[in-house]
Design a protein around this motif. Structure first.
Motif, mmCIF file in Angstrom:
data_model
loop_
_atom_site.group_PDB
_atom_site.id
_atom_site.type_symbol
_atom_site.label_atom_id
_atom_site.label_comp_id
_atom_site.label_asym_id
_atom_site.label_seq_id
_atom_site.Cartn_x
_atom_site.Cartn_y
_atom_site.Cartn_z
ATOM 1 N N ASP A 49 5.043 7.039 1.511
ATOM 2 C CA ASP A 49 5.132 5.909 2.442
ATOM 3 C C ASP A 49 4.664 4.639 1.767
ATOM 4 O O ASP A 49 3.624 4.623 1.105
ATOM 5 C CB ASP A 49 4.236 6.169 3.656
ATOM 6 N N SER B 187 0.846 -1.198 0.000
ATOM 7 C CA SER B 187 0.000 0.000 0.000
ATOM 8 C C SER B 187 0.874 1.237 0.000
ATOM 9 O O SER B 187 1.822 1.356 0.774
ATOM 10 C CB SER B 187 -0.939 -0.008 1.193
ATOM 11 N N ASN C 7 1.173 5.313 0.139
ATOM 12 C CA ASN C 7 0.496 6.529 0.545
ATOM 13 C C ASN C 7 1.497 7.667 0.444
ATOM 14 O O ASN C 7 2.348 7.830 1.304
ATOM 15 C CB ASN C 7 -0.011 6.350 1.992
ATOM 16 N N ASN C 8 1.385 8.392 -0.627
ATOM 17 C CA ASN C 8 2.378 9.439 -0.879
ATOM 18 C C ASN C 8 3.756 8.830 -1.052
ATOM 19 O O ASN C 8 4.018 8.152 -2.025
ATOM 20 C CB ASN C 8 2.366 10.476 0.236
ATOM 21 N N GLU D 52 3.508 0.224 -7.453
ATOM 22 C CA GLU D 52 2.989 -0.867 -6.616
ATOM 23 C C GLU D 52 3.197 -2.201 -7.278
ATOM 24 O O GLU D 52 3.652 -3.176 -6.680
ATOM 25 C CB GLU D 52 1.490 -0.646 -6.429
#
Lengths: 637, 340
Positions: free
Chosen positions: A567, A562, A564-565, A623
């Motif tokens: 991260d 995952s 997120n920005n 990803e």
């Protein structure tokens, strides 16, 4: 002209002197007499020669200054001696030869050329002298240094020696060859002069008009005068030559532009345009001509680079036609005696079949532009050949569309492969008789192989419908993914049944490894030892739960990424293998991720890792890429 | 597609024009001499419409009356523009003529006085999926049952049209083959996007000979013409070039002449059918030039003998043995017959 096919050994005794005289009188660089070899009939070899060109290092033993004549003879003699000693294969020639003998360093390039000529041997019909003898006609080769080596085998030598003109003609059972470092246009009068000089007693003759006159008598000024005295003043200064003043060549030569030029005698012939000699046009030669400031635009006869081409001054068109017929026939028969190399044999056969089969119209109708009915206007010379301002349109637009686009319109499903499988079986692949085509052949073979593989792939994958490469690949990927899912499912079923069996016999050792062992200093956290070390019963439950959980997911492998920005949190669950954690971390670092937290535990052979990381720098892995990379490691067995 | 009724008109410069409803590219003269036909010399015209629906029309030209007469009945549909049209080279019969066209396949048509019937579609692929569209073809005039086709799949296919079967297929080049020309009953040459002119002999399929390669590597050679009057010489044109390159097949790799007087790129070349050293070329500079190849050349290159300026870029040129006094050119919608 003497036809030289039967060897007459009527060679004058002072052949050398004759050659010397000939070379000097016309101021050419060398004269060679080729004769039929006594040892090996049917072969022309160097018999006698005289060198009249530039000299580098003069080596004489006499203190007395010889006259030019003697010097020249001596030099030629020395060159011959050098050749003999070299060809005798002395390993240390310096030691053997007397001090006044020449050594290779003493030679100019032209001398070297002359020397190497001594080593040449020609079959009758091959090479410049050979062809001359076979044809019985003189051969005049301009721009010998640029000639094709098939025509003039010594062309490279000539290039280094700057020999630009080579002339050979049959004489006295052999061939006389003359060469010069200037570009001299074809002039048969010169050849005649040399021949007559042989017949005359040398050294004392003052050549007069009657010996030199050739061709038209229309213009008495044509004939040049050469006054020779016993001293053989080497430089026949050009002012003494009265240049031909006839229309064609009058502007060609200005005396001071050419040094040491031979007789230029205008033949006074006009070559009618309907002469159908085979024409050659070589741009290189023109630039050479231009450099020599020959500014005639009309009758520059260029390199007669043709096999056995006959240079015959025709007296009339009709006579010329007959000659031409002879040339044509000559050409056709000559083809078989062209000295082509072995791998041209095939092409030679092609050529001979072509020319046998064709009936050449030698003289076509002459297009006269005075035809008033013609739609065409005659070309105006001097029209500026400016290219048209390119409009918006592409050049050759329609032609390109016909060739490039229209064929592809027919089938948009067209396989891009050059050759289909069916075609390849039936098609011939001709070998190309050219060097340097290998890389192209390799490329196309490579393409063929790739196409083959595509065909095979198509047959293996049942779901492929379309035939083009892209579809094949797409369908294959889908099929593979399906198969993988199936495999995972089956494996998970298998594992489940295995773990049930395992539960009955609890063992602890296999699972007790953590990330500690690998000393990865980026792992700051989470070395939770195997849960199995704790209470046994709860472990079992936990295991079961975990397995159930695993089953719910449908596979024991699970990788969740995952983002997120910047991260990135990666959760991995896979069967544990030795070293797998290290590999995972390696992969993660290769993906340019900065790990700041890793949690891992192993449970009944299943390794679970949670990695928290940040993107490092601008190189951002997607990803999918991260997942793929980790999957690859997880699935490796 | 309606054919407008055309009256050909004689322009002051002695040319006869036919205006077609659509742009033209492919063009062919029948080999049957016009004197034995009522209507005159048959000329086939292929349209160039960038669409599926294209047509091939037959018109006839009478050199006596200088009229071009269209025949609405002699018109067929063709899928996509035909890349080349050609009549049977030796047809003796006056009633019917054989026309071949290349496009997706090699098609043969029988041209009668009042109708065109499709005769055969020659498709050399075993499966329906793979088809190799043809860029050009040539009809062997010594052995008229033989047609050679060139294709974008780098092969040249030799057909026996009497049997309707492939005689042989050669992988001729490493890239798409753009043109093919017969020299003799069993010898042909081809040009390709790989920039080479190669000669093949059917008796020796293992070997081919490159006789020319474009100086800039991989500059495609787009068209080829073999001088039927003197088989030593061939002409070819390069992509985006205003030069016509004349080759002597006995001296490979070295062109004999480069004719450089067009002011824009050249689109078509044709050797004179009755003279061995005349050649005509036409290009984007709207000019058609007739060249007479000299025995010796001047230092500034070879100048053409005569020239003609058309209204727009000339895309096609045909100089037929059946009508040696007339050269046909095609530009935009028009076909023009020029008296030589």
């Amino acid at each position: 002209m003497a036809s030289g096919l039967h060897s007459q050994e009527r060679v004058p005794e002072n052949l050398k002197k004759h050659l010397a005289f000939a070379a000097r009188s016309i101021q050419w660089s060398y004269a060679i007499f080729w004769s039929i070899s006594a040892r090996k009939p049917g072969v022309l070899e160097w018999r006698e020669g005289y060198y009249n060109g530039d000299i580098k290092t003069r080596k004489t033993i006499q203190a007395v200054e010889l006259n030019a004549d003697r010097l020249g003879l001596q030099r030629s003699e020395q060159l011959r001696e050098l050749y003999e000693s070299l060809s005798a294969g002395d390993s240390n020639p310096q030691a053997r030869r007397p001090s006044a003998a020449l050594s290779p360093e003493d030679l100019t390039d032209t001398e070297w050329y002359y020397l190497v000529c001594m080593s040449f041997v020609f079959d009758i019909g091959q090479g410049l002298p050979g062809r001359t003898l076979a044809n019985g006609q003189p051969l005049w080769l301009c721009n010998a240094h640029n000639a094709d080596s098939k025509v003039f085998s010594r062309s490279l030598l000539a290039k280094s020696a700057s020999i630009q003109t080579v002339v050979s003609f049959p004489f006295l059972g052999g061939v006389i060859e003359l060469g010069v470092t200037e570009l001299v246009l074809e002039d048969l009068g010169l050849i005649k002069h040399v021949k007559t000089s042989f017949l005359d007693i040398p050294c004392h003759v003052i050549m007069n008009k009657s010996n030199i006159g050739v061709g038209s008598t229309a213009n008495d000024n044509n004939i040049a005068h050469i006054a020779l005295d016993t001293k053989f003043s080497p430089l026949v200064s050009c002012e003494q030559l009265e240049m031909a003043s006839n229309s064609n060549s009058s502007d060609e030569f200005e005396p001071h532009q050419l040094e040491g030029v031979s007789l230029i005698v205008d033949r006074g012939m006009n070559y009618a345009p309907s002469q159908a000699q085979s024409w050659q046009f070589m741009e290189e030669d023109f630039s050479n001509c231009v450099h020599h400031s020959l500014n005639s635009s009309d009758c520059i006869s260029q390199t007669f680079v043709d096999d056995g081409k006959v240079v015959v001054p025709p007296k009339s068109d009709r006579e010329h036609e007959n000659c031409l017929q002879a040339v044509q026939e000559n050409n056709q028969t000559k083809l078989t005696s062209l000295d082509l190399q072995n791998n041209d044999l095939h092409y030679q056969n092609v050529l001979s079949s072509l020319f046998k089969a064709s009936h050449q119209l030698i003289l076509g109708p002459h297009f006269q532009n005075c035809n008033k009915e013609s739609s065409f206007a005659s070309w105006k010379k001097g029209v500026l050949v400016k290219s048209l301002k390119p409009r918006d349109r592409t050049p050759q637009k329609i032609l390109k569309k016909i060739l490039f686009e229209v064929p592809r319109m027919h089938d948009h499903e067209l396989v891009e492969s050059p050759v289909s499988n069916a075609v390849k079986d039936a098609a011939w692949r001709p070998e190309v008789d050219e060097l340097g085509m290998n890389h192209l052949l390799l490329e196309s073979r490579q393409r063929e192989r790739i196409n083959d593989q595509f065909i095979i792939l198509k047959s293996l994958v049942p779901s492929i419908s379309k035939a083009d490469q892209v579809s094949i690949l797409d369908d294959t990927i889908e099929y593979l993914q399906e198969l993988e899912k199936k495999v995972e499912e089956l494996e998970s079923f298998r594992d489940l049944s295995e773990s049930e069996a395992r539960m009955k016999r609890k063992s602890q050792d296999s699972v007790e490894r953590t990330s500690d062992n690998y000393g990865d200093n980026r792992i700051s956290n989470g070395k939770k030892p195997s849960i199995n070390k704790r209470k046994a019963c709860t472990i079992d439950e936990v295991e079961l739960e975990m397995d159930n959980v695993a089953m719910k997911h449908g596979s024991t492998d699970d990788i969740i990424v995952s983002v997120n920005n910047i991260d990135v949190v990666i959760k991995i669950k896979c069967p544990w293998k030795e070293g797998i954690l290290f590999e995972m971390m390696d992969a993660v670092s290769h993906l340019h991720l900065d790990c700041h937290s890793v949690q891992s535990f192993t449970d009944e052979g299943i390794l679970s890792i949670t990695i928290k990381s940040k993107y490092k720098g601008s190189n951002v892995a997607s990803e999918g890429m991260i997942k793929q990379a980790l999957q690859r490691i997880a699935w490796k067995c | 597609m309606e054919n407008s009724t055309q009256e050909s008109h004689l322009r002051p410069d002695n040319s006869v024009t036919y205006e077609s409803p659509y742009p033209l590219y492919a063009m062919a003269f029948s080999s049957t001499p016009s004197r034995i036909l009522h209507h005159g010399q048959r000329i086939a015209l292929g349209s160039f419409i960038e669409d599926y629906n294209n047509r091939v029309d037959i018109v006839s030209f009478d050199p006596e009356t200088l009229l071009i007469k269209p025949h609405p009945n002699l018109s067929v549909e063709h899928p996509y523009p035909p890349t080349k049209l050609m009549f049977h080279p030796n047809r003796k019969s006056s009633t019917s003529d054989l026309l071949a066209s290349s496009g997706d396949y090699l098609r043969l048509w029988e041209v009668r006085d009042s109708s065109i019937e499709p005769l055969s579609v020659l498709n050399n692929s075993k499966t329906s999926e793979f088809c190799a569209p043809l860029t050009s073809f040539d009809w062997n005039d010594i052995e008229p049952k033989r047609i050679g086709t060139s294709s974008i799949d780098t092969t040249c296919t030799i057909w026996d049209i009497e049997k309707g079967a492939v005689e042989t297929q050669l992988i001729a080049h490493d890239k798409e083959v753009y043109d093919i020309a017969w020299g003799e009953a069993r010898v042909f040459a081809s040009v390709s996007a790989d920039g080479s002119v190669r000669i093949f002999d059917l008796r020796d399929k293992e070997h081919s000979t490159i006789i020319y390669e474009s100086p800039q590597p991989d500059t495609p050679l787009l068209r080829l013409a073999w001088n039927k009057q003197d088989l030593r010489y061939m002409a070819t044109i390069l992509m985006d070039s205003n030069k016509v390159v004349i080759l002597d097949i006995r001296s490979p790799t070295m062109p004999v002449a480069e004719l450089e007087r067009h002011r824009a790129s050249v689109n078509a070349i044709a050797w004179a059918p009755q003279s061995y050293r005349h050649i005509c070329s036409a290009g984007d500079d709207t000019q058609a030039l007739i060249w007479e190849l000299p025995t010796v050349a001047g230092p500034n290159g070879i100048d053409p003998m005569s020239m003609y300026s058309a209204g727009s870029e000339i895309n096609q040129l045909q100089w037929s043995a059946a009508q040696p006094d007339w050269i046909a050119v095609a530009f935009s919608n028009k076909m023009q017959l020029l008296k030589v």
